[in-house]
Scaffold this motif. Structure first.
Motif, short mmCIF file in Angstrom:
data_model
loop_
_atom_site.label_atom_id
_atom_site.label_comp_id
_atom_site.label_asym_id
_atom_site.label_seq_id
_atom_site.Cartn_x
_atom_site.Cartn_y
_atom_site.Cartn_z
N ASP A 27 -15.13 -47.73 3.05
CA ASP A 27 -15.30 -46.29 2.92
C ASP A 27 -15.24 -45.66 4.32
O ASP A 27 -15.08 -46.35 5.33
N GLU A 28 -15.37 -44.35 4.37
CA GLU A 28 -15.21 -43.64 5.63
C GLU A 28 -16.24 -44.08 6.67
O GLU A 28 -15.90 -44.31 7.84
N LYS A 29 -17.48 -44.23 6.27
CA LYS A 29 -18.54 -44.62 7.20
C LYS A 29 -18.26 -46.00 7.79
O LYS A 29 -18.44 -46.23 9.00
N GLU A 30 -17.80 -46.91 6.95
CA GLU A 30 -17.50 -48.26 7.42
C GLU A 30 -16.30 -48.27 8.35
O GLU A 30 -16.27 -48.99 9.35
N MET A 31 -15.29 -47.46 8.02
CA MET A 31 -14.11 -47.38 8.88
C MET A 31 -14.50 -46.85 10.27
O MET A 31 -14.02 -47.35 11.29
N ILE A 32 -15.35 -45.83 10.29
CA ILE A 32 -15.79 -45.27 11.57
C ILE A 32 -16.48 -46.34 12.42
O ILE A 32 -16.26 -46.44 13.64
N GLN A 33 -17.28 -47.16 11.78
CA GLN A 33 -17.99 -48.22 12.48
C GLN A 33 -17.04 -49.28 13.03
O GLN A 33 -17.18 -49.74 14.17
N ASN A 79 -8.74 -40.70 7.91
CA ASN A 79 -8.66 -39.25 8.09
C ASN A 79 -9.07 -38.87 9.51
O ASN A 79 -9.36 -39.73 10.35
N SER A 80 -9.11 -37.57 9.79
CA SER A 80 -9.42 -37.12 11.15
C SER A 80 -10.83 -37.53 11.58
O SER A 80 -11.07 -37.82 12.75
N ASN A 81 -11.77 -37.58 10.62
CA ASN A 81 -13.13 -38.00 10.96
C ASN A 81 -13.15 -39.43 11.49
O ASN A 81 -13.89 -39.75 12.43
N VAL A 82 -12.33 -40.28 10.88
CA VAL A 82 -12.23 -41.67 11.33
C VAL A 82 -11.50 -41.75 12.66
O VAL A 82 -11.96 -42.41 13.61
N LEU A 83 -10.38 -41.07 12.76
CA LEU A 83 -9.56 -41.16 13.96
C LEU A 83 -10.28 -40.60 15.19
O LEU A 83 -10.08 -41.09 16.31
N LYS A 84 -11.12 -39.61 15.00
CA LYS A 84 -11.87 -39.03 16.12
C LYS A 84 -12.82 -40.06 16.75
O LYS A 84 -13.20 -39.91 17.92
N CYS A 85 -13.16 -41.06 15.98
CA CYS A 85 -14.11 -42.08 16.46
C CYS A 85 -13.41 -43.30 17.03
O CYS A 85 -14.03 -44.35 17.24
N ALA A 86 -12.10 -43.19 17.25
CA ALA A 86 -11.32 -44.31 17.78
C ALA A 86 -10.60 -43.88 19.05
O ALA A 86 -9.38 -43.69 19.05
N PRO A 87 -11.32 -43.73 20.16
CA PRO A 87 -10.72 -43.20 21.39
C PRO A 87 -9.63 -44.09 22.00
O PRO A 87 -8.77 -43.60 22.73
N LYS A 88 -9.66 -45.38 21.67
CA LYS A 88 -8.68 -46.30 22.25
C LYS A 88 -7.45 -46.48 21.34
O LYS A 88 -6.46 -47.09 21.76
N LEU A 89 -7.51 -45.97 20.14
CA LEU A 89 -6.46 -46.24 19.15
C LEU A 89 -5.11 -45.66 19.58
O LEU A 89 -5.00 -44.48 19.90
N LYS A 90 -4.08 -46.50 19.54
CA LYS A 90 -2.74 -46.08 19.92
C LYS A 90 -1.70 -46.31 18.83
O LYS A 90 -0.62 -45.72 18.86
N ALA A 91 -2.02 -47.19 17.86
CA ALA A 91 -1.01 -47.54 16.86
C ALA A 91 -1.65 -47.83 15.51
O ALA A 91 -2.64 -48.56 15.43
#
Length: 309
Positions: A40-46, A62-74
């Protein structure tokens, strides 16, 4: 060392050692879904907060998840439908998004035909009866020579067209864009959805879920359905209004459905599951050994390529 989170449960089921070796060769550490199910969204954020890459199935990105991934490039989609990914946010923030195009097309087209046959011939109902020592004859519907409407003529839809022709079916088609040459070569009657509903014995859905296609089948157009219409959905649940579908199935306005995609996945209380004229799948149409191998390798190659740029 870069890190890649991998969420699909079937990823690497038959070629995992090869894929892990490929990651390690490129100095990347694969991290696997710790829950053994869709997150779920909470688990993805973690789980996503410290990774550079993501291979994802239908888990929320979604954007809520992606906002919590500062290193994500791909982000590599394990499949082709990206409605669970905020692609606009990704593009604005320099995150690449790829898909495993055509990797599972044949598997999904095969499963579509399996559902079509199963619903029309009442295979599940007959099987259950036999296991309960009910050997009565149950009348069913024919497929050979009937009319099928294919909504969405991408790779999977075209695979269904090819298979339907083996049953000498008359093919109607609809898509956002008309490929005149393809339709002419395959003798497809390209028309609108209302005509398909009125004329066809079967409707098979192969469209992406976007604003324009949400509830593309609903009580307002399905009320004009041809008698004994069968609907197959191996695409996205939100293409059909499930409340409307339930009402029409109960009222016998629709003969039956084969549905491999629900609006809310891993559904527990859907009214549709209580009906004998519904054959349900667990979003498993793409889950063949060949498709799993191809999707796993393709997604791996995509995310490595993007991380090494």
């Amino acid at each position: 060392m870069k890190k890649v989170l991998i969420t699909p449960r079937s990823y690497g089921k038959y070629n995992k050692e090869e894929l892990i070796a490929l990651f390690h060769k490129n100095d990347i550490e694969p991290i696997f879904n710790p829950y053994g199910r869709i997150m779920d969204e909470k688990e993805m954020i973690q789980e996503i907060k410290d990774v550079d890459g993501l291979i994802v199935g239908v888990d929320p990105v979604n954007s809520n998840v992606l906002k919590c991934a500062p290193k994500l490039k791909a982000v590599a989609k394990y499949g082709v439908g990206t409605d669970n990914i905020d692609c606009d946010y990704a593009a604005k923030n320099g995150i690449s998004v790829t898909k495993t195009m055509n990797a599972n097309s044949d598997a999904v087209a095969d499963f579509t035909m399996a559902l079509m046959l199963a619903v029309a011939r009442r295979v599940v109902e007959i099987d259950a009866g036999c296991h309960s020592e009910d050997w009565s004859k149950k009348e069913a519907l024919d497929i050979y020579g009937k009319k099928i409407g294919v909504l969405g003529l991408g790779a999977i839809g075209r695979g269904v067209v090819k298979r339907a022709k083996g049953f000498d079916m008359e093919v109607y088609g609809f898509d956002v864009f008309e490929n005149v040459e393809y339709n002419k070569q395959n003798n497809i009657k390209f028309t609108d959805i209302d005509t398909i509903i009125k004329e066809c014995d079967f409707i098979s859905l192969h469209m992406p879920l976007v604003e324009e296609t949400k509830y593309i089948l609903n009580k307002n157009n399905l009320k004009n359905a041809k008698e004994n219409l069968i609907i197959i959905n191996t695409a996205r649940g939100g293409l059909i209004n499930e409340d409307d579908l339930y009402d029409m199935l109960v009222a016998k306005k629709i003969y039956g459905v084969g549905i491999d995609a629900f609006e809310n996945e891993a559904v527990h209380d859907s009214k549709l599951l209580k009906l004998t004229n519904v054959i349900a799948g667990s979003h498993t149409a793409a889950s063949s050994k060949g498709a799993i191998n191809t999707m796993s390798k393709m997604a791996t190659e995509h995310v490595i390529e993007d991380l090494l740029k």
